[in-house]
Design an enzyme around this catalytic site. Structure first.
Site, PDB file in Angstrom:
ATOM      1  N   TYR A   1       0.832  -1.203   0.000  1.00  0.00           N
ATOM      2  CA  TYR A   1       0.000   0.000   0.000  1.00  0.00           C
ATOM      3  C   TYR A   1       0.865   1.250   0.000  1.00  0.00           C
ATOM      4  CZ  TYR A   1       0.945   0.475   5.047  1.00  0.00           C
ATOM      5  OH  TYR A   1       1.555   0.625   6.270  1.00  0.00           O
ATOM      6  N   CYS A   2       0.305   2.335  -0.514  1.00  0.00           N
ATOM      7  CA  CYS A   2       0.973   3.640  -0.542  1.00  0.00           C
ATOM      8  C   CYS A   2      -0.108   4.704  -0.613  1.00  0.00           C
ATOM      9  CB  CYS A   2       1.947   3.733  -1.706  1.00  0.00           C
ATOM     10  SG  CYS A   2       1.197   3.412  -3.318  1.00  0.00           S
ATOM     11  N   THR A   3       0.280   5.956  -0.732  1.00  0.00           N
ATOM     12  CA  THR A   3      -0.674   7.059  -0.615  1.00  0.00           C
ATOM     13  C   THR A   3      -1.828   6.970  -1.608  1.00  0.00           C
ATOM     14  OG1 THR A   3       1.135   8.488   0.123  1.00  0.00           O
ATOM     15  CG2 THR A   3      -0.911   9.571  -0.528  1.00  0.00           C
TER      16      THR A   3
ATOM     17  N   CYS B   1       2.828   1.495  -5.452  1.00  0.00           N
ATOM     18  CA  CYS B   1       2.602   0.045  -5.361  1.00  0.00           C
ATOM     19  C   CYS B   1       2.371  -0.608  -6.710  1.00  0.00           C
ATOM     20  CB  CYS B   1       1.436  -0.237  -4.426  1.00  0.00           C
ATOM     21  SG  CYS B   1       1.850   0.132  -2.716  1.00  0.00           S
TER      22      CYS B   1
ATOM     23  N   ILE C   1      -4.111   4.360   0.001  1.00  0.00           N
ATOM     24  CA  ILE C   1      -4.637   4.735   1.312  1.00  0.00           C
ATOM     25  C   ILE C   1      -5.772   5.742   1.165  1.00  0.00           C
ATOM     26  CG2 ILE C   1      -4.061   5.781   3.548  1.00  0.00           C
ATOM     27  CD1 ILE C   1      -1.085   4.967   2.885  1.00  0.00           C
TER      28      ILE C   1
END
Length: 309
Positions: A184-186, A191, A213
């Site tokens: 996961y990432c912002t 990703c 996210i």
């Protein structure tokens, strides 16, 4: 009274002439009064821009008219042009700097060989079905995880995305290779690449969260598997979901580097000559010059000298 917004977006697609795309995007943003950062490469586009709501809508309409960007999704966030110092549109080898432009392969459908996309509700369903077997793997810089992360997530020891390949090849995470891993990432872009890099290095069951996210937080607020605040790369520095820090379900993760008080505010070390580190410093410690530093001994010495000058 005009309404302002921030747009976050990316699209992986083969681009034969990145420079032409860059010039077009720069002219488009300038004509609409938008500011922010856009990167273009042969692999696609990655942008975060802000401005007047109507201007943002016009930008979306114009950008989606280009065939390679027709299916691009845009995420809306609070803020505006004032959250960015200027407009920056550049051509780079990578739209996210993992240091692996030759390894990344894209086609008209996006990144080839990446992880399975999960919608936010499917993330929860996977955890309900597989339980503690599921590993959340943070695809951001370790600093970002100090104020927010998924529950029990593995946070790699990385300062920049350039560090990920060496980290993955270090052997530290080999125990995860046969487990379900949710990267996961912002907003999801890091990703897209990270999940492909992981699969290329023997991680068997890799997932990524559609929209990152941001999408997950929009769906579940503080009532899901996410804890804390989300670090963002503009003047806001962080954002919260649900009712923010006043939400009864909000979990405070960040703490001041000096006194340990709860805080989600990153500040620049006062030693600007040799240190550009951002650290968590509470309002009380920030009011005192002697604690306006990152904690490094030489920076502490600089702050003390400035306080007693």
């Amino acid at each position: 009274m005009s309404i302002s917004k921030i747009l976050l977006y990316y699209q992986f697609a083969p681009l034969s002439d990145p420079r032409a795309i860059m010039l077009w995007q720069r002219d488009l943003c300038e004509s609409l009064g938008l500011r922010g950062r856009i990167l273009v490469s042969e692999h696609g586009i990655n942008g975060t821009i802000g401005g007047d709501l109507d201007a943002c809508k016009k930008y979306i309409k114009k950008t989606k008219q280009y065939p390679a960007f027709h299916s691009m999704e845009f995420k809306w966030s609070e803020g505006g042009a004032e959250d960015f110092p200027k407009l920056s549109v550049k051509v780079r080898d990578e739209i996210v700097a993992f240091g692996a432009p030759g390894e990344l392969k894209v086609d008209e459908h996006g990144v080839m060989g990446g992880g399975v996309h999960l919608k936010p509700e499917e993330v929860n369903e996977l955890v309900e079905k597989r339980g503690d077997e599921v590993i959340f793997f943070d695809g951001r810089n370790a600093m970002e995880a100090e104020i927010g992360k998924f529950k029990n997530a593995v946070v790699p020891d990385v300062t920049t995305t350039h560090d990920f390949i060496a980290e993955l090849e270090s052997g530290k995470y080999d125990w995860m290779k046969d487990k379900p891993v949710v990267s996961y990432c912002t907003g999801g872009i890091r990703c897209e690449i990270l999940s492909a890099l992981m699969k290329n290095r023997g991680f068997e069951e890799v997932y990524q969260i559609d929209g990152g996210i941001v999408r997950y937080g929009e769906k579940f607020g503080n009532k899901g598997l996410w804890e804390g605040s989300l670090y963002v790369f503009d003047k806001r520095m962080h954002m919260e979901f649900g009712d923010g820090t006043d939400d009864a379900d909000y979990v405070q993760l960040g703490h001041c580097v000096h006194c340990g008080s709860p805080t989600n505010v990153f500040r620049n070390c006062i030693n600007e000559d040799t240190c550009r580190k951002q650290v968590l410093i509470c309002d009380s410690c920030w009011e005192k010059t002697e604690t306006k530093h990152c904690g490094r001994p030489d920076c502490a010495e600089v702050a003390l000298k400035m306080a007693t000058a």
